[in-house]
Design a protein around this motif. Structure first.
Motif, PDB file in Angstrom:
ATOM      1  N   PHE A 118       0.798  -1.226   0.000  1.00  0.00           N
ATOM      2  CA  PHE A 118       0.000   0.000   0.000  1.00  0.00           C
ATOM      3  C   PHE A 118       0.831   1.277   0.000  1.00  0.00           C
ATOM      4  O   PHE A 118       0.350   2.333  -0.408  1.00  0.00           O
ATOM      5  N   CYS A 119       2.086   1.218   0.454  1.00  0.00           N
ATOM      6  CA  CYS A 119       2.947   2.397   0.352  1.00  0.00           C
ATOM      7  C   CYS A 119       4.412   1.974   0.387  1.00  0.00           C
ATOM      8  O   CYS A 119       4.736   0.830   0.673  1.00  0.00           O
ATOM      9  N   TYR A 120       5.288   2.924   0.081  1.00  0.00           N
ATOM     10  CA  TYR A 120       6.714   2.640   0.044  1.00  0.00           C
ATOM     11  C   TYR A 120       7.503   3.910   0.346  1.00  0.00           C
ATOM     12  O   TYR A 120       6.951   5.012   0.330  1.00  0.00           O
ATOM     13  N   LEU A 121       8.793   3.746   0.606  1.00  0.00           N
ATOM     14  CA  LEU A 121       9.689   4.880   0.848  1.00  0.00           C
ATOM     15  C   LEU A 121      10.720   4.933  -0.273  1.00  0.00           C
ATOM     16  O   LEU A 121      11.215   3.902  -0.724  1.00  0.00           O
ATOM     17  N   TRP A 122      11.056   6.157  -0.687  1.00  0.00           N
ATOM     18  CA  TRP A 122      12.074   6.313  -1.718  1.00  0.00           C
ATOM     19  C   TRP A 122      12.587   7.736  -1.705  1.00  0.00           C
ATOM     20  O   TRP A 122      12.114   8.578  -0.936  1.00  0.00           O
TER      21      TRP A 122
ATOM     22  N   ILE B 270       7.121   9.356   0.873  1.00  0.00           N
ATOM     23  CA  ILE B 270       6.247   8.190   0.977  1.00  0.00           C
ATOM     24  C   ILE B 270       5.475   8.127  -0.330  1.00  0.00           C
ATOM     25  O   ILE B 270       4.870   9.127  -0.737  1.00  0.00           O
ATOM     26  N   GLY B 271       5.516   6.977  -0.979  1.00  0.00           N
ATOM     27  CA  GLY B 271       4.706   6.757  -2.169  1.00  0.00           C
ATOM     28  C   GLY B 271       3.448   6.000  -1.768  1.00  0.00           C
ATOM     29  O   GLY B 271       3.527   4.985  -1.085  1.00  0.00           O
ATOM     30  N   ILE B 272       2.300   6.509  -2.156  1.00  0.00           N
ATOM     31  CA  ILE B 272       1.024   5.864  -1.860  1.00  0.00           C
ATOM     32  C   ILE B 272       0.594   5.111  -3.119  1.00  0.00           C
ATOM     33  O   ILE B 272       0.351   5.730  -4.162  1.00  0.00           O
ATOM     34  N   VAL B 273       0.524   3.773  -3.023  1.00  0.00           N
ATOM     35  CA  VAL B 273       0.233   2.950  -4.191  1.00  0.00           C
ATOM     36  C   VAL B 273      -1.072   3.363  -4.863  1.00  0.00           C
ATOM     37  O   VAL B 273      -1.137   3.514  -6.066  1.00  0.00           O
TER      38      VAL B 273
END
Length: 123
Positions: free
Chosen positions: A51-55, A65-68
């Motif tokens: 559901f989300c990721y860090l980059w 934070i990337g929100i899918v």
């Protein structure tokens, strides 16, 4: 040491501290959130569904934070750029994190999965 832990250790300060703080904030939002390394970046899953990721933003050199499922959100602080599905929330690693805003957007992303808007395959 997990490959995921090594990802964080390879980051320079103050970015490492920002990413680790974001990791803790996200993990604290629900007991069913787990983190894994996918595509070379930390992803957070709710009951196995990403559901989300860090980059790091290449142009701005800022963590995010990337929100899918970000396309479903209208918050003005979420940036879509050229992405069709995901939106990101940028952070200045030299400033305090907007804790309440992060919690709200993570909870909003989780609610898509909890309410069945996004289907989770039961094992």
């Amino acid at each position: 040491m997990r490959e995921l832990d090594n990802f964080y250790l390879q980051q320079d300060e103050p970015i490492r501290g920002t990413l680790l703080a974001l990791r803790e904030i996200i993990l604290q939002q629900d007991k069913d959130i787990t983190d894994v390394l996918k595509y070379g970046m930390p992803f957070f899953c709710y009951k196995g569904k990403m559901f989300c990721y860090l980059w790091m933003h290449k142009k701005y050199k800022q963590p995010y934070i990337g929100i899918v499922e970000g396309k479903r959100f209208d918050e003005p602080f979420l940036i879509q750029e050229g992405r069709s599905r995901m939106k990101i929330m940028l952070f200045d690693q030299n400033e305090d994190l907007p804790l309440q805003t992060i919690k709200i957007i993570v909870q909003k992303a989780l609610s898509l999965y909890k309410t069945g808007t996004i289907k989770i395959k039961e094992k």
